[in-house]
Scaffold this active site. Sequence first.
Site, PDB file in Angstrom:
ATOM      1  N   HIS A  25       1.027  -1.269   0.101  1.00 16.72           N
ATOM      2  CA  HIS A  25      -0.102   0.061  -0.115  1.00 16.72           C
ATOM      3  C   HIS A  25       0.979   1.289   0.031  1.00 16.72           C
ATOM      4  O   HIS A  25       1.952   1.210   0.473  1.00 16.72           O
ATOM      5  CB  HIS A  25      -0.857   0.023   1.261  1.00 16.72           C
ATOM      6  CG  HIS A  25      -1.877   1.076   1.367  1.00 16.72           C
ATOM      7  ND1 HIS A  25      -1.712   2.328   1.677  1.00 16.72           N
ATOM      8  CD2 HIS A  25      -2.983   0.895   0.948  1.00 16.72           C
ATOM      9  CE1 HIS A  25      -2.608   2.882   1.756  1.00 16.72           C
ATOM     10  NE2 HIS A  25      -3.905   2.158   1.380  1.00 16.72           N
ATOM     11  N   ASP A  35       2.911  -4.502   8.160  1.00 18.46           N
ATOM     12  CA  ASP A  35       1.710  -3.699   7.870  1.00 18.46           C
ATOM     13  C   ASP A  35       0.481  -4.636   8.011  1.00 18.46           C
ATOM     14  O   ASP A  35       0.183  -5.470   7.172  1.00 18.46           O
ATOM     15  CB  ASP A  35       1.711  -3.216   6.660  1.00 18.46           C
ATOM     16  CG  ASP A  35       0.293  -2.371   6.126  1.00 18.46           C
ATOM     17  OD1 ASP A  35      -0.678  -2.483   6.960  1.00 18.46           O
ATOM     18  OD2 ASP A  35       0.295  -1.661   5.220  1.00 18.46           O
ATOM     19  N   GLN A  90      -4.662  -5.159   6.684  1.00 19.37           N
ATOM     20  CA  GLN A  90      -5.591  -6.172   6.065  1.00 19.37           C
ATOM     21  C   GLN A  90      -5.651  -7.507   6.770  1.00 19.37           C
ATOM     22  O   GLN A  90      -6.199  -8.395   6.368  1.00 19.37           O
ATOM     23  CB  GLN A  90      -5.417  -6.197   4.678  1.00 19.37           C
ATOM     24  CG  GLN A  90      -5.484  -4.852   3.867  1.00 19.37           C
ATOM     25  CD  GLN A  90      -6.972  -4.342   3.650  1.00 19.37           C
ATOM     26  OE1 GLN A  90      -7.708  -5.213   4.257  1.00 19.37           O
ATOM     27  NE2 GLN A  90      -7.020  -3.152   3.679  1.00 19.37           N
ATOM     28  N   LYS A 117     -10.395  -0.617  10.395  1.00 17.81           N
ATOM     29  CA  LYS A 117     -10.337  -1.833   9.545  1.00 17.81           C
ATOM     30  C   LYS A 117     -10.938  -3.127  10.286  1.00 17.81           C
ATOM     31  O   LYS A 117     -10.803  -4.306   9.806  1.00 17.81           O
ATOM     32  CB  LYS A 117      -9.051  -1.924   8.905  1.00 17.81           C
ATOM     33  CG  LYS A 117      -9.017  -0.822   7.819  1.00 17.81           C
ATOM     34  CD  LYS A 117      -7.904  -1.045   6.651  1.00 17.81           C
ATOM     35  CE  LYS A 117      -7.350  -0.015   6.128  1.00 17.81           C
ATOM     36  NZ  LYS A 117      -8.001   0.573   5.018  1.00 17.81           N
ATOM     37  N   CYS A 126      -4.927   2.798  -3.618  1.00 13.58           N
ATOM     38  CA  CYS A 126      -3.680   3.119  -2.990  1.00 13.58           C
ATOM     39  C   CYS A 126      -2.277   2.193  -3.154  1.00 13.58           C
ATOM     40  O   CYS A 126      -1.826   2.178  -2.020  1.00 13.58           O
ATOM     41  CB  CYS A 126      -4.004   3.677  -1.589  1.00 13.58           C
ATOM     42  SG  CYS A 126      -5.221   5.074  -1.286  1.00 13.58           S
TER      43      CYS A 126
HETATM   44  N1  PMP Z   1      -1.858  -0.748   4.631  1.00 10.87           N
HETATM   45  C1  PMP Z   1      -2.861  -1.546   4.038  1.00 10.87           C
HETATM   46  C2  PMP Z   1      -2.392  -2.833   3.443  1.00 10.87           C
HETATM   47  C3  PMP Z   1      -3.809  -0.784   3.822  1.00 10.87           C
HETATM   48  O1  PMP Z   1      -4.867  -1.366   3.190  1.00 10.87           O
HETATM   49  C4  PMP Z   1      -4.500   0.370   4.370  1.00 10.87           C
HETATM   50  C5  PMP Z   1      -5.672   1.139   4.041  1.00 10.87           C
HETATM   51  N2  PMP Z   1      -6.129   0.734   3.198  1.00 10.87           N
HETATM   52  C6  PMP Z   1      -3.152   1.141   4.819  1.00 10.87           C
HETATM   53  C7  PMP Z   1      -2.025   0.433   5.057  1.00 10.87           C
HETATM   54  C8  PMP Z   1      -3.685   2.459   5.461  1.00 10.87           C
HETATM   55  O2  PMP Z   1      -4.393   2.352   6.562  1.00 10.87           O
HETATM   56  P1  PMP Z   1      -4.991   3.741   6.934  1.00 10.87           P
HETATM   57  O3  PMP Z   1      -5.401   4.572   5.989  1.00 10.87           O
HETATM   58  O4  PMP Z   1      -6.071   3.493   7.950  1.00 10.87           O
HETATM   59  O5  PMP Z   1      -3.886   4.483   7.640  1.00 10.87           O
END
Ligand code: PMP
Length: 500
Positions: free
Chosen positions: A219, A296, A299, A322, A460
């Site tokens: 991401h 990270d 997910q 999430k 993203c």
């Molecule tokens: N890493 C991953 C794999 C994500 O899916 C996301 C959110 N889509 C993020 C990081 C960032 O998370 P946040 O926007 O809640 O900070």
Amino acid sequence: MNTESEIARAARHLLADARAVSKPETAAMPLSRPTAVATGARSPANDAAGRGMAQPQSAADLEGLRAFVRQLRTSDLKLPAALRPLSSVGATLSPAAGMLDIDAVRSDFPILQERVHGKPLAWLDNAATTQKPQAVIDAITHFYAHDNSNIHRGAHTLAARATDAYEHARQTIQQFIGASSPDEIVFVRGCTEGINLLANILAPGLRRGDEIVLTELEHHANIVPWQMVAERTGAVIRVAPLDDRGDVILEAYERLLGPLTRVVSLSHASNSLGTILPVELMTAMAKSRGARVVIDGAQSVSHFPVDVRRIGCDFYVFSGHKIFGPTGIGAVYMTREAQESLPPWQGGGNMIQAVTFAHTTYSGPPAKFEAGTPNIADAIGLGAALDYVTRLGRERIAVYEHELLEYATGKLMAIDGLRLVGTAREKVGVLSFVLPGHDTIEVGRMLDRAGIAVRAGHHCAQPSLRRYGLEATVRPSLAFYNTRAEVDRLAEVVSSLARG
Ligand code: PMP
């Protein structure tokens, strides 16, 4: 120092551990880690240790690891249980573990009663954010109605209540992810802030030419902060590629790791392709090179059990929203050793012991990394969300979602012309697809008209889609409150579009 043989020795430990834990009688044993070598000799390792970076661990038969990785890639060989993504542990649970009562679960989420364009809402945008059970809404309301106060300061009853509730939430997170102490949990705004925190506190230990290893499926939150740090320090970013299914090519990853690897930062699960990475194996490989490992978990935590000590990482980051909790709150797990050897990031109240204009001494962790008044109410809401998920049972959730993913995959694959992007061996419930001749935004709008919420765009994670020649996909993503009936509605709309 012979780095090759160091790696090899670690690999041997890893393989021996894997063999030991894959025996049924020892299946519950944690994967033990090779211990760090402390030598006085000057070496890249000791040099790194002096800068607050991790040291390489002992190691003896590099070929062993390479052969193991080759075997994994070229055969149907299953990873030993201890190295397998935990979703598979859930997926092999016996029905005796009990099934989720989905109707009851759905009634815990008021928003699932909403109608959109006159149709019942089908929330299939869980990778972007999840819906909140009444228990979370109640916890936040209760805090503001009864306990609201700033924490850690003020000798009065509400300050004590608020502090207790906030610290209780920290303990809930510790237990949820298997950290050894609540002090290893740092509250942040979310995964993005967590990775920025880590990039910034690891930056002072990086020198020109040091390497940060990422994968192609990351991401943007796990790319951009490292790029910013690389620009500042002269460190170099190296990227482990994906194969056609969306799995990381482990031999290529292994080749990227070297004596200059200081940080490895990996998604536990991809938000664009759904791939679950074998993070225990990848962490062990990185640790054998002395790198610090960031996972990270944005997910992963909501889909299957996570145990940070079993993974062996230094840091694990996730967002509350999430995992059925509020926005604006998340957590970073940091090992005690990392917390003590790394500097704070933001300065201000709460993170200090004593301040003069000449000098400041810092609080111990976790306060050292929590400057200013935190998001107290949402930390409590996050604790309530984790309690809710624990009550449902993470193995049960994993089993249910795994079956729903298989059902949805079959339904979508049956649609003429539809291309599913991301067919990794181990996946969370993310189904990225394109429908030739139809813009992804248009597909998203058609689904919205039918009351079905999905994401359409680059999610993203642009590099992960460009790997497959795409700029955007349509992305339904599943959670435990979704049903086969909702998947059928999704497939019906997409089929009618495909038929033209
Ligand atoms: N890493 C991953 C794999 C994500 O899916 C996301 C959110 N889509 C993020 C990081 C960032 O998370 P946040 O926007 O809640 O900070």
